[in-house]
Scaffold this motif. Structure first.
Motif, short mmCIF file in Angstrom:
data_model
loop_
_atom_site.label_atom_id
_atom_site.label_comp_id
_atom_site.label_asym_id
_atom_site.label_seq_id
_atom_site.Cartn_x
_atom_site.Cartn_y
_atom_site.Cartn_z
N CYS A 1 1.70 6.29 -8.41
CA CYS A 1 0.76 5.62 -7.51
C CYS A 1 -0.25 4.74 -8.24
CB CYS A 1 0.03 6.62 -6.62
SG CYS A 1 -0.59 8.08 -7.45
N GLY A 2 -0.08 4.55 -9.54
CA GLY A 2 -0.94 3.64 -10.27
C GLY A 2 -0.35 2.24 -10.31
N SER A 3 -1.10 1.33 -10.87
CA SER A 3 -0.60 -0.03 -11.08
C SER A 3 0.58 0.00 -12.03
CB SER A 3 -1.71 -0.91 -11.66
OG SER A 3 -1.18 -2.08 -12.25
N GLN A 4 1.52 -0.91 -11.83
CA GLN A 4 2.68 -0.96 -12.73
C GLN A 4 2.29 -1.43 -14.12
OE1 GLN A 4 4.93 -3.79 -10.30
NE2 GLN A 4 4.75 -5.33 -11.90
N TYR A 5 1.05 -1.88 -14.28
CA TYR A 5 0.59 -2.34 -15.59
C TYR A 5 -0.15 -1.24 -16.36
CZ TYR A 5 1.56 -6.73 -13.20
OH TYR A 5 2.18 -7.73 -12.50
N ASP A 6 -0.34 -0.07 -15.74
CA ASP A 6 -1.03 1.03 -16.43
C ASP A 6 -0.14 1.62 -17.51
OD1 ASP A 6 -3.13 0.66 -14.74
OD2 ASP A 6 -2.68 2.36 -13.43
N GLY A 7 -0.76 2.13 -18.55
CA GLY A 7 0.00 2.78 -19.62
C GLY A 7 0.40 4.19 -19.28
N GLU A 8 -0.28 4.82 -18.32
CA GLU A 8 0.05 6.18 -17.91
C GLU A 8 0.54 6.18 -16.46
OE1 GLU A 8 -2.52 9.21 -20.59
OE2 GLU A 8 -3.58 8.44 -18.83
N LEU A 9 1.20 7.25 -16.09
CA LEU A 9 1.72 7.41 -14.74
C LEU A 9 0.86 8.41 -13.98
CD1 LEU A 9 5.53 7.75 -15.59
CD2 LEU A 9 4.34 5.70 -14.79
N GLU A 10 0.68 8.16 -12.70
CA GLU A 10 -0.09 9.07 -11.87
C GLU A 10 0.75 9.46 -10.66
OE1 GLU A 10 -4.39 8.30 -11.25
OE2 GLU A 10 -3.87 8.28 -9.11
N PHE A 11 0.84 10.77 -10.42
CA PHE A 11 1.59 11.29 -9.28
C PHE A 11 0.67 12.16 -8.43
CE2 PHE A 11 4.58 10.89 -12.84
CZ PHE A 11 5.59 10.13 -12.28
N THR A 12 0.73 12.01 -7.13
CA THR A 12 0.02 12.91 -6.23
C THR A 12 1.05 13.60 -5.36
OG1 THR A 12 -2.08 11.73 -6.22
CG2 THR A 12 -1.59 13.07 -4.30
N VAL A 13 1.06 14.92 -5.40
CA VAL A 13 2.12 15.72 -4.80
C VAL A 13 1.53 16.71 -3.81
CG1 VAL A 13 4.00 17.33 -5.27
CG2 VAL A 13 3.47 15.51 -6.92
N LEU B 1 -1.38 -5.41 -7.02
CA LEU B 1 -1.85 -6.70 -6.50
C LEU B 1 -3.27 -7.00 -6.96
CD1 LEU B 1 -0.39 -6.52 -2.87
CD2 LEU B 1 0.32 -8.09 -4.68
N VAL B 2 -4.12 -5.97 -6.94
CA VAL B 2 -5.50 -6.17 -7.40
C VAL B 2 -5.51 -6.49 -8.89
CG1 VAL B 2 -7.70 -5.00 -7.80
CG2 VAL B 2 -6.55 -4.76 -5.59
N ALA B 3 -4.69 -5.79 -9.67
CA ALA B 3 -4.63 -6.06 -11.11
C ALA B 3 -4.18 -7.49 -11.39
CB ALA B 3 -3.68 -5.07 -11.79
N GLU B 4 -3.34 -8.03 -10.50
CA GLU B 4 -2.85 -9.40 -10.66
C GLU B 4 -3.84 -10.44 -10.13
OE1 GLU B 4 1.94 -8.38 -10.19
OE2 GLU B 4 0.82 -9.25 -8.52
N GLY B 5 -4.91 -9.97 -9.46
CA GLY B 5 -5.86 -10.91 -8.86
C GLY B 5 -5.25 -11.66 -7.68
N HIS B 6 -4.46 -10.96 -6.88
CA HIS B 6 -3.76 -11.59 -5.75
C HIS B 6 -4.74 -12.39 -4.89
CE1 HIS B 6 -0.75 -12.14 -2.67
NE2 HIS B 6 -1.52 -11.56 -1.77
#
Length: 355
Positions: A93-105, A163-168
């Motif tokens: 659920c994080g940005s695809q540009y993040d270095g780590e992965l985040e999961f909410t289960v 999208l926010v990371a890309e400045g959409h």
């Protein structure tokens, strides 16, 4: 001479791999540090937090073998419980540009319960390469409508953060449905995201309590109020099936969905013929016409499995002889020594599985 060093190093690595057969180098590297393995993707848990009583949010740092993902895709996450490996599909659920992965289960089964109660910082999990086609188009739409219900927020939140990371530069509406404020996942993070990006509007709809920006279940009126331009937007929806069906009814072909609901499968148990043999265990049974996973379990075996619907591939086994029918597509395959998914493969006559 310098240019030859990488080739020599690779040659030495290949030689070492051969000398360490049958286990391979990874089996020895993981004794030192599980994150050093080269042929498998691992993840180190770096943070665990509770957002709601029945969910857990886990941050994972993937090993160097991780290829990255596209927002909206899912990953097969593997954990060991009581000595048995289990695999389930979860969307980062994080940005695809993040270095780590985040999961909410959300806690609703064996693996999700383990993640909620037993996983801690320093734990190591297995990861697959990302999969799934529920993604934003390469050319971003000018108007994007993101709709989430409950724990279905994860892939669409990844899209919003990306999208926010890309400045959409276009308009984004994030419409989240939850029972009430206590169940609204990522409420604080969404508010912070909207504060950073003027083109993003976050709307909370509560289905079981009052006080939301909207109240009640999804309706055409909700669309008109939050995104009057919705007919010109691309919509991305993940959540309970009734929510996705209702949105699809309003928006038709402009709706993109991610569904983990079981497909409608039919089995002809009355006319089943042949024998099913599980080679390594020596078990054999009459073909019942059910999927091979169920027949294996009825024969007293416990093959690894995950989704039971043909998505996660964790139940893949080698079919050494015979023909099987794919219960999702109806296709019949009779190749020898082919990998099949036990949960959706139905024997057509005699079949032998290397299990």
């Amino acid at each position: 001479m310098t240019a030859l060093i990488p080739r020599r190093v690779r040659g030495l690595a290949s030689l070492a791999e051969a000398l360490l057969t049958p286990h391979g180098m990874d089996r020895y590297l993981e004794l030192v540090d599980p994150m050093l393995v080269r042929r498998e993707i691992r993840g180190l848990v770096t943070a665990v937090r509770k957002q709601t009583p029945d969910t857990v949010t886990v941050t994972v740092r993937p090993s160097r073998a991780w290829p990255g993902f596209t927002a909206g895709q899912y990953v097969r996450l593997q954990v060991e419980i009581d000595g048995v490996r289990h695999t389930r599909c979860y969307s980062p659920c994080g940005s695809q540009y993040d270095g780590e992965l985040e999961f909410t289960v959300k806690e609703q089964g064996l693996v999700s319960g383990h993640l909620n109660r037993a996983l801690g910082v320093g734990s190591v999990v297995g990861l697959s390469t990302p999969d799934g086609t529920f993604t934003l188009p390469a050319t971003r739409p000018d108007r994007v409508l993101l709709i989430a219900g409950g724990s279905g927020i994860t892939p669409v939140l990844a899209m919003a953060r990306t999208l926010v990371a890309e400045g959409h530069a276009g308009e984004i509406v994030f419409l989240q449905y939850s029972n009430g404020p206590a169940d609204a996942l990522y409420r604080t993070e969404l508010a912070e995201l909207a504060a950073r990006h003027p083109g993003l509007r976050v709307v909370h709809a509560y289905t079981q309590s009052r006080g939301g920006d909207l109240n009640g279940f999804f309706s055409p009126e909700h669309l008109r109020r939050v995104a009057p331009w919705y007919r010109d937007a691309e919509a991305f929806v993940c959540g309970p099936k009734p929510l996705m069906d209702a949105v699809r009814e309003q928006l038709g072909e402009r709706v993109h969905t991610e569904e983990f609901t079981p497909p409608a499968l039919t089995f002809d148990t009355a006319n089943a013929e042949g024998q099913v043999r599980f080679k390594r265990s020596g078990r054999e049974c009459a073909n019942s016409g059910k999927p091979l996973l169920e027949q294996a379990e009825e024969a007293g075996l416990s093959p690894e499995h995950g989704c039971r619907m043909g998505i996660c591939f964790s139940c893949t086994q080698l079919k050494t002889a015979g023909r099987v029918r794919n219960a999702k597509t109806g296709e019949i395959s009779g190749e020898e020594d082919e990998e099949i998914q036990l949960c959706i493969s139905v024997p057509v006559g005699d079949v032998e599985i290397d299990a």
